[in-house]
Write a protein that holds these residues in place. Sequence first.
Motif, PDB file in Angstrom:
ATOM      1  N   MET A   1       0.853  -1.206   0.000  1.00  0.00           N
ATOM      2  CA  MET A   1       0.000   0.000   0.000  1.00  0.00           C
ATOM      3  C   MET A   1       0.878   1.242   0.000  1.00  0.00           C
ATOM      4  N   SER A   2       0.678   2.073  -1.003  1.00  0.00           N
ATOM      5  CA  SER A   2       1.551   3.242  -1.088  1.00  0.00           C
ATOM      6  C   SER A   2       0.928   4.426  -0.359  1.00  0.00           C
ATOM      7  N   SER A   3       1.771   5.172   0.342  1.00  0.00           N
ATOM      8  CA  SER A   3       1.303   6.312   1.138  1.00  0.00           C
ATOM      9  C   SER A   3       1.077   7.512   0.238  1.00  0.00           C
ATOM     10  N   ILE A   4       0.459   8.533   0.790  1.00  0.00           N
ATOM     11  CA  ILE A   4       0.210   9.742   0.004  1.00  0.00           C
ATOM     12  C   ILE A   4       1.540  10.421  -0.350  1.00  0.00           C
TER      13      ILE A   4
ATOM     14  N   TYR B   1       5.047  11.914  -4.707  1.00  0.00           N
ATOM     15  CA  TYR B   1       6.412  11.876  -5.210  1.00  0.00           C
ATOM     16  C   TYR B   1       6.450  11.549  -6.713  1.00  0.00           C
ATOM     17  N   THR B   2       5.375  10.966  -7.226  1.00  0.00           N
ATOM     18  CA  THR B   2       5.347  10.607  -8.650  1.00  0.00           C
ATOM     19  C   THR B   2       5.024  11.816  -9.538  1.00  0.00           C
ATOM     20  N   ILE B   3       4.665  12.934  -8.905  1.00  0.00           N
ATOM     21  CA  ILE B   3       4.210  14.088  -9.687  1.00  0.00           C
ATOM     22  C   ILE B   3       5.326  15.122  -9.826  1.00  0.00           C
ATOM     23  N   ARG B   4       5.401  15.714 -11.006  1.00  0.00           N
ATOM     24  CA  ARG B   4       6.375  16.790 -11.213  1.00  0.00           C
ATOM     25  C   ARG B   4       5.697  18.136 -10.958  1.00  0.00           C
ATOM     26  N   TYR B   5       6.320  18.947 -10.129  1.00  0.00           N
ATOM     27  CA  TYR B   5       5.782  20.278  -9.837  1.00  0.00           C
ATOM     28  C   TYR B   5       6.807  21.346 -10.220  1.00  0.00           C
ATOM     29  N   LYS B   6       6.301  22.500 -10.588  1.00  0.00           N
ATOM     30  CA  LYS B   6       7.171  23.675 -10.680  1.00  0.00           C
ATOM     31  C   LYS B   6       6.578  24.669  -9.689  1.00  0.00           C
ATOM     32  N   VAL B   7       7.148  24.657  -8.497  1.00  0.00           N
ATOM     33  CA  VAL B   7       6.515  25.362  -7.383  1.00  0.00           C
ATOM     34  C   VAL B   7       6.771  26.870  -7.461  1.00  0.00           C
ATOM     35  N   ASP B   8       5.720  27.613  -7.278  1.00  0.00           N
ATOM     36  CA  ASP B   8       5.812  29.070  -7.234  1.00  0.00           C
ATOM     37  C   ASP B   8       6.267  29.488  -5.828  1.00  0.00           C
TER      38      ASP B   8
END
Lengths: 435, 93
Positions: B1-4, B9-16
């Motif tokens: 079971m994978s945690s949130i 972690y699988t998502i790519r973000y470009k954080v403002d």
Amino acid sequence: MVATEHFDAIIVGAGPAGSAAAYIMAKAGLNVVLIERGEFPGAKNIFGGVIYRKQLEDIIPEFWKEAPLERQVIEQRLWILSDQAGVTIGHRNEAFKEPNNCWTGLRVKFDQWFATKAEQAGSLNIYETVVIDVIREGEKVVGVRTDRDQGDLYANVVVVADGVNSLLGKALGVHREWSPNEVSLAVKEVIAMPKEKIMDRFNLEGNEGVTTEFVGNTMGMAGLGFLYTNQDTLSFGVGVMVSDLKKKRVKPYELLEGVKQHPMLRRLLQGGETKEYAGHLIPEGGFHSIPPLSGDGWMICGDAAQLVNFVHREGTNLAMTSGRFAAEAIIEAHETGDFSRVGLAGYDRRVKESFVHKDLKKYKGLHHFLSDSDPSLTFDKLPKALNEAAYQMLLVDGVPKSDKQKIAMRGVTQAAGGLMNMVKLGAQGWRAMNG
Amino acid sequence: MSSIAEKLYTIRYKVDETSHLIIKDQDVCLHCETKECQDFCPADVYHWMDKESMTSVAFENCIECGTCRIGCPTYNIEWVYPKGGHGITYKFG
């Protein structure tokens, strides 16, 4: 930024609705700009994963020869689940191949392809740009304000195709905020699996694909799950009404993990590696939530206009068709030079005469039916009772079949709250499904 | 079971640098009985911090679904899109 240039049309959002509109207008020689807030088209977009042939073919004939599609769907399954069991129905048919009915797909690839088609046809595509408001002259919309410096753009008409969260639709005053029972939240994972394994597990040859929808096992919340086969990934997700999610205090990703443990799904998913987690709202208000579709200098398409048929998991095709209708109406208005409410009414007329309006109208009572009826009955107790009935009927344990039939029937009727309630529920459900 | 955490972690973000999610009035959160944003957010953006008597907003995790805008019982969350090109970028979609 080309701040002073005046366009024939500005399209906001490079999803299926926006790209369809941009492509058709650009092809007709109109000067259009397509604005997308993501790094590229599709960067912000997800869907379950089914692309239907007919509606895209009406825009780009023989698109399947070049579009990035996953698998051609030859079998569609519907599973009614209790926590450990399932009653399954479905249809597999070679006839789905010729002509092809639908494909599975992934939005990042598909949306980029579609927006690029519009660009090749002459659309000016601008990415990484948020449209924050419309610009008006009196009552008429004459342009948009973006988050870029000197980022105001002007046009005869603005096509609002910015999706379910349509902040622009709200800025326009076309629709109020959706309420929690008009939208469901879907969480999804793209799960990598070797191609051969997918083909074995789903009984596929070559490029064939299978879709599975499942009802039940959603902790008594109104919703639906899905499992679709791609080339070397699976699209797996579950969506439930936000109002139910609020009531049950369930974390969406925990629901997803819970559903994964169902024995019928676990076996199909095991060994796969999650490559991407995603979440998105689905507009499920139905017919009564559709806002006015056009006005002085503007139109609204796709998810932003609640054009989703959740009974048949159709949205992308309604989006593309509404984008096409918007474009055709603008091309007409371009000839007469009338971009007022009256001049753009060709869009409303086209939608109304098409399957888009007719299908949503057919199910117009369903939203209220689902809101009024107890979701734990429809999405938990009845699926459980149905599975128990099937189990009893199939279990050979020396009990005579006539007794078994009685036990099975009693279980289902009890779950529905008595025979009268079951008849009532059936009648209400039938009416809701048949306009 | 994978945690949130593993899922995000699988998502790519470009954080403002600045948050696109604003709690309009922390006092409203203080009096909110359900604090359900902690549950329905699919990216665990919201946490009620007892000590500080405030809702913390991990906007860096936001997957821009819009549920909080609609789900907050008092509509206490100002929800806008992140700056153009920023925020979540899906690889598959």
